[in-house]
Design a protein around this motif. Structure first.
Motif, PDB file in Angstrom:
ATOM      1  N   PHE A  37      63.151  21.349  39.649  1.00 47.48           N
ATOM      2  CA  PHE A  37      63.107  22.558  40.404  1.00 47.48           C
ATOM      3  C   PHE A  37      61.508  23.838  39.221  1.00 47.48           C
ATOM      4  N   SER A  38      60.373  23.562  39.322  1.00 48.62           N
ATOM      5  CA  SER A  38      59.627  25.003  39.149  1.00 48.62           C
ATOM      6  C   SER A  38      59.443  25.880  39.903  1.00 48.62           C
ATOM      7  N   SER A  39      59.854  27.344  39.602  1.00 46.30           N
ATOM      8  CA  SER A  39      59.903  28.193  40.524  1.00 46.30           C
ATOM      9  C   SER A  39      59.399  29.276  40.206  1.00 46.30           C
ATOM     10  N   GLU A  40      57.888  30.318  41.309  1.00 44.95           N
ATOM     11  CA  GLU A  40      57.060  30.982  40.811  1.00 44.95           C
ATOM     12  C   GLU A  40      57.570  31.968  42.226  1.00 44.95           C
ATOM     13  N   SER A  41      57.345  33.052  41.548  1.00 44.50           N
ATOM     14  CA  SER A  41      57.263  34.516  43.034  1.00 44.50           C
ATOM     15  C   SER A  41      56.195  35.929  42.182  1.00 44.50           C
ATOM     16  N   ASP A  42      55.519  35.947  43.499  1.00 45.00           N
ATOM     17  CA  ASP A  42      54.315  37.458  42.722  1.00 45.00           C
ATOM     18  C   ASP A  42      55.015  38.470  44.134  1.00 45.00           C
ATOM     19  N   SER A  43      53.964  39.763  43.473  1.00 50.20           N
ATOM     20  CA  SER A  43      53.976  40.301  44.942  1.00 50.20           C
ATOM     21  C   SER A  43      53.631  40.683  45.813  1.00 50.20           C
ATOM     22  N   ILE A  44      52.240  40.155  45.172  1.00 49.78           N
ATOM     23  CA  ILE A  44      51.220  39.859  46.097  1.00 49.78           C
ATOM     24  C   ILE A  44      49.840  39.160  46.329  1.00 49.78           C
ATOM     25  N   MET A  45      49.103  38.855  46.971  1.00 52.17           N
ATOM     26  CA  MET A  45      47.439  37.920  46.233  1.00 52.17           C
ATOM     27  C   MET A  45      47.018  37.976  47.355  1.00 52.17           C
ATOM     28  N   GLY A  46      46.051  37.522  47.674  1.00 48.07           N
ATOM     29  CA  GLY A  46      45.112  37.601  48.759  1.00 48.07           C
ATOM     30  C   GLY A  46      43.284  37.570  48.224  1.00 48.07           C
ATOM     31  N   THR A  47      42.549  37.890  49.269  1.00 44.54           N
ATOM     32  CA  THR A  47      41.282  38.279  49.440  1.00 44.54           C
ATOM     33  C   THR A  47      40.852  39.816  50.184  1.00 44.54           C
ATOM     34  N   VAL A  48      38.885  40.160  49.391  1.00 42.28           N
ATOM     35  CA  VAL A  48      38.839  40.791  50.627  1.00 42.28           C
ATOM     36  C   VAL A  48      37.412  40.240  50.310  1.00 42.28           C
ATOM     37  N   THR A  49      36.592  39.730  51.354  1.00 45.72           N
ATOM     38  CA  THR A  49      35.612  39.949  51.979  1.00 45.72           C
ATOM     39  C   THR A  49      34.127  40.679  52.198  1.00 45.72           C
ATOM     40  N   LYS A  50      33.544  41.030  51.529  1.00 49.49           N
ATOM     41  CA  LYS A  50      32.823  42.065  52.539  1.00 49.49           C
ATOM     42  C   LYS A  50      31.584  41.292  52.993  1.00 49.49           C
ATOM     43  N   THR A  51      30.734  42.004  53.379  1.00 47.56           N
ATOM     44  CA  THR A  51      30.258  41.271  54.557  1.00 47.56           C
ATOM     45  C   THR A  51      28.748  42.347  55.006  1.00 47.56           C
ATOM     46  N   ASP A  52      27.222  42.622  54.593  1.00 48.56           N
ATOM     47  CA  ASP A  52      26.738  43.051  54.899  1.00 48.56           C
ATOM     48  C   ASP A  52      26.101  43.290  56.615  1.00 48.56           C
ATOM     49  N   ALA A  53      26.100  43.518  57.230  1.00 42.06           N
ATOM     50  CA  ALA A  53      26.030  43.005  58.908  1.00 42.06           C
ATOM     51  C   ALA A  53      24.121  42.851  58.816  1.00 42.06           C
ATOM     52  N   ILE A  54      23.317  43.828  57.818  1.00 44.37           N
ATOM     53  CA  ILE A  54      21.993  43.463  58.075  1.00 44.37           C
ATOM     54  C   ILE A  54      21.876  41.615  57.516  1.00 44.37           C
ATOM     55  N   THR A  55      21.777  42.108  56.284  1.00 46.39           N
ATOM     56  CA  THR A  55      21.413  40.784  55.475  1.00 46.39           C
ATOM     57  C   THR A  55      22.851  40.120  55.384  1.00 46.39           C
ATOM     58  N   GLY A  56      23.572  39.667  55.886  1.00 45.15           N
ATOM     59  CA  GLY A  56      24.577  38.764  55.857  1.00 45.15           C
ATOM     60  C   GLY A  56      24.808  38.668  54.135  1.00 45.15           C
ATOM     61  N   ILE A  57      24.675  38.895  53.492  1.00 49.24           N
ATOM     62  CA  ILE A  57      25.387  39.053  52.259  1.00 49.24           C
ATOM     63  C   ILE A  57      26.265  39.368  51.713  1.00 49.24           C
ATOM     64  N   MET A  58      27.461  38.068  51.510  1.00 46.34           N
ATOM     65  CA  MET A  58      29.438  38.687  51.223  1.00 46.34           C
ATOM     66  C   MET A  58      29.542  38.291  50.321  1.00 46.34           C
TER      67      MET A  58
END
Length: 278
Positions: A37-58
Motif C-alpha cells: 500500500f501507498s497512502s496519501e492524505s491532504d486537507s483540501i484541493m479543488g478548482t475555481v473557474t471564473k467565466t465572464d458573462a459577456i465575453t465567455g472567457i474562462m
C-alpha cells in the motif's frame, strides 16, 4: 436544513493505496496473500473557474493539495500546520485551522494495510458560507483475512458544529453521500459596474463523504473518498445585469485508494458512514 441522499456518491480525493496480491494455488486453495500500500492524505484541493458573462472567457485556478502526507509500502508520516488559507479572485475560498494529516502503511508477514487520516479544527469555506468546529476523516484498507481476493476499506467520519450560511445542521448520523443545499451571499470586491456595488449569490451543494469505486473486480481499480465536497456557482449581478459567474469545486479532507494486481482480480468492500456531532 434537510438532507437529500444520493445513491451514487462520487468525487475525487486524496489517499492513494496500491495493493498487489496473489491468487489461488494450483490446488484451488488460497495462498498467503501479500499486498503493498501507498497512502496519501491532504486537507483540501479543488478548482475555481471564473467565466465572464459577456465575453465567455474562462479562467481556472487550481487549488493544489494542502499539507500533504504520503507513505509508501511501510512506515508512517505526519504533516501538521496551525492554519492555511487562500484568496482567489478577491474571495477567501478557504480558511483552515488545526490541520493534521497522517498516513501509515504496513507490509509484513502478518499485516498488509494502508491508513490515512485528515483532521481539521475550526474552519470555513467561501467566507464562512460553510463552517465547522472540527472534522476527522479516516480511511483504512487491508486485504480481507478470509476472502483473499477482497480489499476491505472503511471510514467513520466525525464532524462537529457543521453550519451552512450560519444555520447549524441538525445533529445525527448521515450516510455517505448525504447532500445539503447551500445558498448565500458572498462579498466580492470585483462585483462592480461603473462604481455601483453588485451582489454575488452562491447556489450549490455540500456532500458528506462523497466516494466512488472504479475498476471493482478487475486487476486495477480505485476507491475515492473525501470528507466533504462543496460545489456550486456564484453569480455577480449589478442592477440586474449579470457580469460573471464563478464555479467552485472544493474537496475537503480526504483519502483515495489505487490498487493493482498482477495475478488475480480484486473486489472492493467499502463501508462508510458520516456523523455530525455538536
Amino acid at each position: 436544513m434537510n438532507a437529500l441522499f444520493s445513491g451514487k456518491p462520487a468525487t475525487k480525493a486524496a489517499l492513494y493505496l496500491f495493493s498487489v496480491s496473489l491468487g489461488l494455488g494450483a490446488a484451488g486453495h488460497a495462498m498467503a496473500q501479500t499486498a503493498q500500500f501507498s497512502s496519501e492524505s491532504d486537507s483540501i484541493m479543488g478548482t475555481v473557474t471564473k467565466t465572464d458573462a459577456i465575453t465567455g472567457i474562462m479562467q481556472t485556478t487550481t487549488i493544489n493539495p494542502v499539507d500533504q502526507s504520503t507513505t509508501s509500502v511501510s512506515g508512517s508520516n505526519n504533516q501538521s500546520a496551525l492554519s492555511a488559507e487562500q484568496t482567489i479572485n478577491g474571495i477567501m475560498v478557504y480558511n483552515l485551522t488545526g490541520i493534521d494529516n497522517s498516513t501509515n502503511d504496513a507490509d509484513t508477514a502478518s499485516t498488509d494495510d494502508g491508513n490515512g487520516n485528515a483532521t481539521l479544527g475550526i474552519s470555513n469555506l467561501l467566507q464562512g458560507l460553510v463552517s465547522w468546529n472540527s472534522s476527522s476523516t479516516p480511511l483504512s484498507c487491508n486485504v480481507d483475512g478470509i476472502m483473499q481476493s477482497q480489499i476491505d476499506c472503511s471510514s467513520q467520519q466525525v464532524i462537529s458544529g457543521l453550519a451552512i450560511n450560519g444555520i447549524m445542521v441538525a445533529p445525527g448520523t448521515y450516510p455517505s453521500g448525504a447532500i445539503f443545499a447551500v445558498m448565500g451571499t458572498i462579498k466580492d470586491p470585483n462585483c462592480l459596474l461603473d462604481g455601483a456595488l453588485g451582489e454575488e449569490t452562491f447556489s450549490g451543494t455540500l456532500t458528506l463523504q462523497p466516494s466512488s469505486i472504479m475498476g471493482d473486480g478487475t486487476k486495477q481499480g480505485k476507491v475515492s473518498l473525501r470528507g466533504m465536497n462543496l460545489s456550486g456557482t456564484a453569480t455577480c449581478s449589478v442592477l440586474g445585469i449579470p457580469l460573471f459567474q464563478t464555479a467552485y469545486n472544493l474537496n475537503v479532507a480526504g483519502p483515495y485508494t489505487d490498487y493493482t494486481s498482477d495475478s488475480s482480480e480484486l473486489d472492493i468492500k467499502l463501508d462508510l458512514w458520516a456523523n455530525t456531532v455538536f
